[in-house]
Scaffold this motif. Structure first.
Motif, PDB file in Angstrom:
ATOM      1  N   ALA A 257      -0.486 -10.678  -6.408  1.00  0.00           N
ATOM      2  CA  ALA A 257      -0.568  -9.576  -5.445  1.00  0.00           C
ATOM      3  C   ALA A 257      -1.936  -8.925  -5.602  1.00  0.00           C
ATOM      4  N   ALA A 258      -2.261  -8.018  -4.655  1.00  0.00           N
ATOM      5  CA  ALA A 258      -3.577  -7.377  -4.689  1.00  0.00           C
ATOM      6  C   ALA A 258      -3.494  -5.943  -4.186  1.00  0.00           C
ATOM      7  N   VAL A 259      -4.374  -5.101  -4.738  1.00  0.00           N
ATOM      8  CA  VAL A 259      -4.576  -3.733  -4.247  1.00  0.00           C
ATOM      9  C   VAL A 259      -5.980  -3.723  -3.651  1.00  0.00           C
ATOM     10  N   VAL A 260      -6.069  -3.437  -2.341  1.00  0.00           N
ATOM     11  CA  VAL A 260      -7.311  -3.720  -1.614  1.00  0.00           C
ATOM     12  C   VAL A 260      -7.801  -2.492  -0.846  1.00  0.00           C
ATOM     13  N   ALA A 261      -9.079  -2.160  -1.008  1.00  0.00           N
ATOM     14  CA  ALA A 261      -9.688  -1.092  -0.220  1.00  0.00           C
ATOM     15  C   ALA A 261      -9.779  -1.527   1.238  1.00  0.00           C
ATOM     16  N   SER A 262      -9.485  -0.611   2.145  1.00  0.00           N
ATOM     17  CA  SER A 262      -9.548  -0.931   3.573  1.00  0.00           C
ATOM     18  C   SER A 262     -10.924  -1.449   3.935  1.00  0.00           C
ATOM     19  N   VAL A 278      -2.853  -1.768   0.944  1.00  0.00           N
ATOM     20  CA  VAL A 278      -4.182  -1.313   1.358  1.00  0.00           C
ATOM     21  C   VAL A 278      -4.342   0.162   1.015  1.00  0.00           C
ATOM     22  N   VAL A 279      -5.479   0.503   0.432  1.00  0.00           N
ATOM     23  CA  VAL A 279      -5.730   1.889   0.019  1.00  0.00           C
ATOM     24  C   VAL A 279      -7.083   2.350   0.550  1.00  0.00           C
ATOM     25  N   LEU A 304      -4.343  -3.984  12.513  1.00  0.00           N
ATOM     26  CA  LEU A 304      -5.007  -3.820  13.810  1.00  0.00           C
ATOM     27  C   LEU A 304      -4.859  -5.074  14.668  1.00  0.00           C
ATOM     28  N   ILE A 305      -5.069  -6.230  14.067  1.00  0.00           N
ATOM     29  CA  ILE A 305      -4.985  -7.492  14.812  1.00  0.00           C
ATOM     30  C   ILE A 305      -3.551  -7.759  15.265  1.00  0.00           C
ATOM     31  N   MET A 306      -2.595  -7.482  14.404  1.00  0.00           N
ATOM     32  CA  MET A 306      -1.183  -7.732  14.733  1.00  0.00           C
ATOM     33  C   MET A 306      -0.567  -6.580  15.531  1.00  0.00           C
ATOM     34  N   ASN A 307      -1.268  -5.458  15.574  1.00  0.00           N
ATOM     35  CA  ASN A 307      -0.820  -4.265  16.306  1.00  0.00           C
ATOM     36  C   ASN A 307       0.548  -3.775  15.814  1.00  0.00           C
ATOM     37  N   LYS A 308       0.775  -3.883  14.524  1.00  0.00           N
ATOM     38  CA  LYS A 308       1.962  -3.326  13.880  1.00  0.00           C
ATOM     39  C   LYS A 308       1.723  -3.320  12.377  1.00  0.00           C
ATOM     40  N   GLU A 309       2.562  -2.593  11.650  1.00  0.00           N
ATOM     41  CA  GLU A 309       2.353  -2.506  10.213  1.00  0.00           C
ATOM     42  C   GLU A 309       2.875  -3.757   9.509  1.00  0.00           C
ATOM     43  N   ILE A 310       1.940  -4.549   9.045  1.00  0.00           N
ATOM     44  CA  ILE A 310       2.262  -5.741   8.256  1.00  0.00           C
ATOM     45  C   ILE A 310       2.111  -5.409   6.775  1.00  0.00           C
ATOM     46  N   VAL A 311       1.036  -4.682   6.463  1.00  0.00           N
ATOM     47  CA  VAL A 311       0.767  -4.278   5.080  1.00  0.00           C
ATOM     48  C   VAL A 311       0.785  -2.755   5.004  1.00  0.00           C
ATOM     49  N   LYS A 312       1.231  -2.233   3.891  1.00  0.00           N
ATOM     50  CA  LYS A 312       1.312  -0.788   3.693  1.00  0.00           C
ATOM     51  C   LYS A 312      -0.090  -0.202   3.536  1.00  0.00           C
ATOM     52  N   GLU A 313      -0.344   0.914   4.222  1.00  0.00           N
ATOM     53  CA  GLU A 313      -1.631   1.608   4.139  1.00  0.00           C
ATOM     54  C   GLU A 313      -1.435   2.964   3.469  1.00  0.00           C
ATOM     55  N   LEU A 314      -2.134   3.189   2.371  1.00  0.00           N
ATOM     56  CA  LEU A 314      -2.060   4.451   1.637  1.00  0.00           C
ATOM     57  C   LEU A 314      -3.431   5.122   1.694  1.00  0.00           C
ATOM     58  N   ILE A 315      -3.486   6.292   2.318  1.00  0.00           N
ATOM     59  CA  ILE A 315      -4.760   6.960   2.586  1.00  0.00           C
ATOM     60  C   ILE A 315      -4.801   8.324   1.906  1.00  0.00           C
TER      61      ILE A 315
END
Length: 379
Positions: A257-262, A278-279, A304-315
Motif C-alpha cells: 500500500a502507499a500514502v501519497v501526496a496529491s 491521498v494526502v 478526477l479522471i473517474m469522476n468519483k471517489e476511488i481513493v480516499k483524500e485527506l486534506i
C-alpha cells in the motif's frame, strides 16, 4: 530543427525527457535542444538546463507571493535566453503560472508555441481559455475529459493519451531492489510525500509517525530527485525508515500500500496497481483561497479522471497520522475494500487508453511545423 522545452517541476521533467528522446528519434541528428527542467531533461538533451526545477517549483497562492522575486527573476532569464536561442518551436509542459507568461512573450516575438499537458483551466479560472487560444498555437491534452472541455470553448485540441502510461510501460523493474535496501523481510508501505519542500515539510512528519502504528510493516520514503538526503533527515528522528531516490516505481512495485501526496504520483500509484490513501497539506490561507476558486470535487487525478471517489483524500487537518492510519488499515486488512479499489483501477486503465503519448506529441509537432499550425477553432 531547434527546440526550446520548459518544464518547471519533477513530473514535467520526466515527460520532457521522454519527448526529447522521441523528437531526436524521429529527426535523427538534425535536432537541437535547449531546456528548462531537471536532471532527466539534461540527460536526454545532453545540455545543462538554463534553469533547474529545484529553483522553480512553488505551489500555493501564498507560497507564490512569498517567492515572487525569484519567479520574476526566472521569467527574465528565460525570456532573454529564448530570444537569444530563437527556436523553431517552444514546447511548454504544464506549469501554467510560469509557462503561460512565457507563451505570451513568445507569441509577441513570432515563436511557435506548443503546449503539452494542459493547464488545469477546467478546475478554476476557466476564462483563461480565451488567453490560451490567443497565445498557444496548439494544445496537447493528456486527460480524456479535456477534449470536450476545450470543444465547449470552440478550441480544437489533440488528445495524446497520458505520458505516465509511457513511463510505467517503459520501466524496467530492478530485481535487486529489495536486497539492495535490506527489505526482504517485512511487507512494504511506500511513503510519497511529494517533490516540493513545502509539502514534504508538512506531510512527512505525519507519515513517519505511521511506522510505530504498523510495526509489522517496513515503511520506505520515495525521495524527490531535486532534493537531497540531508533535507529529509530533519524529519526522521533516526527512525528506521529507508529513503530511496530515483526508484519510486521499483518501490511501488514492491509495496502492499502507499500514502501519497496529491499530484502526479497518485495516478502513477494507481497505474502500478498499489492501493493508496491521498494526502495534502499547504499553507492554510492558500487552501482557503483554493477552496473558494477551485471548481472540482476532487484533488487527486485518480478521482478526477473517474469522476468519483476511488481513493480516499485527506486534506489539511484530516491529513494526520491517526486518520491516515485508519484508511491504511482498511487498505491492508479489509479484503473487500482493497479489491474494490483494485477493480476501479482496472476501469481507470481502460479509460486512460494506450501508451504512446510522447510519440504522438513528437509526431504532431513535426507535422504542424512542416504543414503550418492548424486552426484552433473547431467546427
Amino acid at each position: 530543427m531547434k527546440y526550446y522545452i520548459i518544464a518547471g517541476e519533477s513530473s514535467g521533467d520526466l515527460h520532457g525527457a521522454n519527448l526529447i528522446r522521441e523528437l531526436a528519434k524521429q529527426q535523427g541528428s538534425d535536432v537541437q535542444f535547449r531546456v528548462v527542467g531537471g536532471d532527466r531533461m539534461e540527460q536526454a538533451s545532453q545540455q545543462k538546463a538554463v534553469l533547474h526545477v529545484r529553483d522553480m517549483s512553488f505551489m500555493g497562492f501564498v507560497e507564490v507571493l512569498l517567492n515572487l522575486k525569484s519567479i520574476l527573476k526566472n521569467l527574465k532569464i528565460v525570456k532573454k535566453d529564448l530570444l537569444a536561442y530563437r527556436p523553431d518551436a517552444l514546447v511548454l509542459i504544464d506549469f501554467p503560472g510560469f509557462n503561460l507568461k512565457i507563451a505570451s512573450f513568445a507569441k509577441q516575438h513570432n515563436i511557435k508555441v506548443f503546449y503539452y499537458i494542459s493547464p488545469k483551466v477546467w478546475a478554476w479560472n476557466t476564462g483563461r481559455v480565451k488567453k490560451i487560444k490567443r497565445i498557444v498555437d496548439h494544445m496537447f491534452c493528456i486527460l480524456p475529459f479535456e477534449v470536450d472541455f476545450y470543444k465547449h470553448w470552440n478550441m480544437h485540441v489533440d488528445y495524446v493519451g497520458n505520458p505516465l502510461l509511457d513511463a510505467v510501460t517503459l520501466h524496467h523493474p530492478d530485481t535487486t531492489f529489495k536486497a539492495r535496501y535490506g527489505l526482504e523481510g517485512k511487507k512494504i508501505i511506500a511513503l510519497l510525500p511529494g517533490s516540493r519542500k513545502m509539502e514534504i515539510s508538512k506531510l512527512l512528519p505525519e507519515m513517519v509517525k505511521l511506522a510505530k502504528l504498523f510495526p509489522g510493516h517496513q515503511f520506505v520514503i520515495a525521495g524527490a530527485p531535486n532534493l537531497n538526503t540531508h533535507f529529509y533527515r530533519q524529519f526522521l528522528d533516526n527512525d528506521n525508515i529507508p529513503l530511496v531516490f530515483g526508484q519510486t516505481y521499483d518501490l511501488l512495485q514492491h509495496a502492499e500500500a502507499a500514502v501519497v501526496a496529491s499530484g502526479t504520483a497518485t495516478l502513477e500509484t494507481a497505474l502500478l496497481n498499489v492501493p493508496q490513501v491521498v494526502v495534502y497539506k499547504a499553507n492554510a490561507l492558500s487552501i482557503a483561497i483554493g477552496r473558494m476558486v477551485i471548481k472540482v470535487d476532487y484533488i487527486s487525478l485518480v478521482n478526477l479522471i473517474m469522476n468519483k471517489e476511488i481513493v480516499k483524500e485527506l486534506i489539511q487537518k484530516e491529513a494526520n497520522h491517526h486518520t491516515i492510519a485508519e484508511e491504511l488499515d482498511q487498505l491492508l486488512n479489509n479484503k473487500a475494500y482493497r479489491e474494490e479499489m483494485l477493480a476501479q483501477y482496472k476501469s481507470l486503465h481502460e479509460r486512460m487508453g494506450l501508451p504512446g503519448a510522447s510519440t504522438k506529441v513528437a509526431q504532431y509537432i513535426l507535422r504542424y511545423l512542416q504543414q503550418g499550425t492548424p486552426k484552433r477553432v473547431s467546427h
